[in-house]
Design an enzyme around this catalytic site. Structure first.
Site, PDB file in Angstrom:
ATOM      1  N   SER A  59       1.101  -1.005  -0.032  1.00  0.00           N
ATOM      2  CA  SER A  59      -0.133   0.236   0.244  1.00  0.00           C
ATOM      3  C   SER A  59       0.493   1.132  -0.315  1.00  0.00           C
ATOM      4  O   SER A  59       2.328   1.549  -0.291  1.00  0.00           O
ATOM      5  CB  SER A  59      -0.919  -0.064   1.449  1.00  0.00           C
ATOM      6  OG  SER A  59      -0.231   0.527   2.467  1.00  0.00           O
ATOM      7  N   LYS A  60       0.340   2.450   0.258  1.00  0.00           N
ATOM      8  CA  LYS A  60       0.886   3.386  -0.057  1.00  0.00           C
ATOM      9  C   LYS A  60       1.774   3.549   1.156  1.00  0.00           C
ATOM     10  O   LYS A  60       2.816   4.668   1.187  1.00  0.00           O
ATOM     11  CB  LYS A  60       0.047   4.947  -0.516  1.00  0.00           C
ATOM     12  CG  LYS A  60      -0.101   5.018  -1.729  1.00  0.00           C
ATOM     13  CD  LYS A  60      -0.884   6.235  -2.133  1.00  0.00           C
ATOM     14  CE  LYS A  60      -1.162   6.755  -3.835  1.00  0.00           C
ATOM     15  NZ  LYS A  60      -2.551   5.893  -4.265  1.00  0.00           N
ATOM     16  N   ARG A  61       1.595   3.086   2.551  1.00  0.00           N
ATOM     17  CA  ARG A  61       1.970   3.085   3.362  1.00  0.00           C
ATOM     18  C   ARG A  61       3.179   3.070   3.380  1.00  0.00           C
ATOM     19  O   ARG A  61       4.244   3.515   4.172  1.00  0.00           O
ATOM     20  CB  ARG A  61       1.159   3.182   5.020  1.00  0.00           C
ATOM     21  CG  ARG A  61       0.736   3.787   4.792  1.00  0.00           C
ATOM     22  CD  ARG A  61      -0.220   3.461   6.002  1.00  0.00           C
ATOM     23  NE  ARG A  61      -1.514   2.237   5.841  1.00  0.00           N
ATOM     24  CZ  ARG A  61      -1.552   0.643   6.441  1.00  0.00           C
ATOM     25  NH1 ARG A  61      -0.132  -0.083   6.907  1.00  0.00           N
ATOM     26  NH2 ARG A  61      -2.791  -0.031   5.586  1.00  0.00           N
ATOM     27  N   ASP A  62       3.813   1.720   2.300  1.00  0.00           N
ATOM     28  CA  ASP A  62       4.759   0.731   3.059  1.00  0.00           C
ATOM     29  C   ASP A  62       5.699   1.920   2.227  1.00  0.00           C
ATOM     30  O   ASP A  62       6.611   1.239   1.929  1.00  0.00           O
ATOM     31  CB  ASP A  62       4.413  -0.301   2.295  1.00  0.00           C
ATOM     32  CG  ASP A  62       3.082  -1.749   3.282  1.00  0.00           C
ATOM     33  OD1 ASP A  62       3.426  -1.348   3.665  1.00  0.00           O
ATOM     34  OD2 ASP A  62       2.619  -1.825   2.883  1.00  0.00           O
ATOM     35  N   ALA A  63       5.118   1.962   0.734  1.00  0.00           N
ATOM     36  CA  ALA A  63       6.028   2.136  -0.537  1.00  0.00           C
ATOM     37  C   ALA A  63       5.714   3.264  -0.915  1.00  0.00           C
ATOM     38  O   ALA A  63       4.296   3.870  -1.132  1.00  0.00           O
ATOM     39  CB  ALA A  63       6.434   0.650  -1.753  1.00  0.00           C
TER      40      ALA A  63
END
Ligand code: GLU
Length: 474
Positions: free
Chosen positions: A243-247
């Site tokens: 997800s956008k949170r990870d990368a």
């Protein structure tokens, strides 16, 4: 494995968003597969979802592919330009009785079906729909593909996952054109893959459920079914979908964050594919070694630290002049505000790339170095400055003043001489200079920094520290 030079593969992104790294990895795998086999790699923009497709996304997808130097071997196909052909093929299926117009609204169809038969006898529901009057004037309709009920299960050999079987009871008379005549993804993808004579379809696992429907369409058109390979997902560190949170998920964000395209290329190919323990590959090696058989079935975890490490490896190996050009690509105004000429910049890049993970980090370091330190690090002062330091710096300034041609070896010799004369270790002289130049006790080689900075600015910074020390209480 024997090579297959007649293979034709494609990357077919939908311009409904920026190119994300999962998409780029699919593009790279297709490209490597084509290059490895001596075949053809094609690009098709699937922009038939008119509500969600945007020309700016097409542009950013093309920019991202251009950045990693992946290009179509034949002119790119824009799906929306082939809409007449899509309609023609829908008409062909209608005429052949392999598709039908459904004037019920979709919900109505399912309601009717559920009321009449219950969920157990799904197939019977089709007759409600299939037996409709096919010409109901101006009434809106969708076009449904007539599932061949006697077809039996659909089996195909996925080049990554092996044999996959799906029973037709899991499918329905799927819609191939929406109301208003807009053909659906599962239909146009097949028409265009036939048109582009695609032999191998390499794409993300999320398309696995579309494959049986597409196989049925190939059969309906009497065309050979291509080989399929479904790539595993890229996962976040928690094992869930990335997800956008990870990368950063958009490829161009990596460009602007200072990653080198070859490093990202190498990293993404290794995400789900392996060749022994090797981590760093030239593009030529990737082409040579790449096979779909070596792609894993399991989702691959995105590891930002590994990407950073790999980017460092590529930066250190990269030509410094090229890296300078990359900096202005990232920010065209970058050098405008810097007091360094091209030669100084190249030298600084050479020094700072050794210590940085990304070009953006190098740029930040150089930007900071462009000005005298805003403040001095108290801990560095406590560690490296004592009562003798001001006198030491005075001698140093006097000696450095005498250097006519400011050169690395002369700078080095003079500083070493001062240390020796005062009976000090080299660090006792070099560290205060470092504090003068960068504000703290960590930086690339002091001698090199002095050399790059030039005599006037170097002496100015040392004198500024001297002033500061002289004003320090105690
Ligand atoms: N346009 C589809 C997508 O972006 C890909 C279609 C395919 O590879 O079959 O997801």
């Amino acid at each position: 494995m024997k090579k297959n030079p007649s293979c034709r593969v494609r990357f077919a992104p939908s311009p409904t968003g920026n190119l994300h790294i999962g998409g780029l990895r699919a593009a790279l795998f297709n490209w490597l597969f084509a290059r490895h086999n001596g075949g053809t790699f094609l690009l098709r923009i699937e922009d038939t979802d008119i509500e969600r497709s945007k020309p700016e996304y097409t542009q950013s997808i093309l920019q991202a592919l251009d950045w990693v130097q992946i290009a179509s071997d034949e002119p790119m196909v824009i799906q929306s330009e082939r809409i007449r052909e899509h309609h023609r093929m829908i008409d062909q299926l209608l005429v052949q009785g392999k598709a039908y117009k459904d004037y019920y609204q979709q919900d109505e169809f399912f309601e009717l079906y559920a009321a009449k038969y219950g969920s157990a006898e799904f197939a019977k529901a089709y007759h409600i729909c299939r037996d409709q009057e096919q010409n109901q004037g101006d009434k809106p309709y969708v076009v449904r593909f007539k599932l061949p009920l006697d077809r039996g299960s659909i089996t195909f050999n996925d080049m990554i996952r092996g044999q996959i079987t799906i029973g037709t009871e899991q499918l329905d008379d799927f819609v191939i054109a929406r109301s208003g005549g807009f053909p659906m993804y599962n239909f146009v993808v097949v028409i265009d893959d036939i048109f582009q004579e695609i032999t191998h379809i390499i794409r993300g696992e999320e398309h696995l459920s579309n494959t049986p429907k597409q196989i049925l369409l190939y059969e309906a058109f009497g065309k050979p079914v291509p080989q399929f390979a479904h790539l595993p997902l890229i996962l976040g560190p928690d094992g869930n979908k990335l997800s956008k949170r990870d990368a950063a998920t958009s490829v161009l964000e990596y460009k602007y964050a200072g990653y080198l395209p070859d490093a990202l290329f190498n990293y993404l190919v290794r995400l789900g594919w392996a060749h022994g323990d090797q981590e760093v590959f030239t593009r030529q090696e990737l082409i040579q070694f790449f096979t779909l058989e070596a792609v894993g079935k399991k989702g691959a975890i995105f590891d930002k630290e590994k990407l950073d490490w790999l980017n460092g490896v590529y930066m250190r190996a990269a030509d410094d002049v090229t890296l300078c050009a990359t900096m202005t690509e990232i920010d065209p105004t970058y050098t405008d505000m810097l007091p360094f000429d091209d030669e100084q910049l190249v030298q600084l890049v050479h020094l700072y790339k050794e210590r940085s993970k990304t070009i953006a980090e190098v740029m930040q370091e150089i930007k900071t170095f462009a000005h005298e330190p805003a403040q001095y690090d108290a801990q560095a002062i406590a560690e490296w400055v004592d009562k003798d330091t001001p006198a030491l710096l005075v001698s140093l300034v006097n000696l450095l003043q005498t250097i006519d041609s400011w050169q690395l070896n002369k700078i080095k010799d003079n500083i070493t001489a001062v240390a020796k004369e005062k009976g000090k270790k080299l660090g006792a002289v070099a560290q205060p200079i470092r504090i003068a130049l960068v504000g703290g006790s960590s930086s690339p080689s002091v001698f090199e920094l002095l050399d790059i900075l030039g005599k006037d600015e170097s002496l100015r910074r040392i004198e500024l520290l001297l002033e500061y020390l002289q004003q320090m209480p105690g």
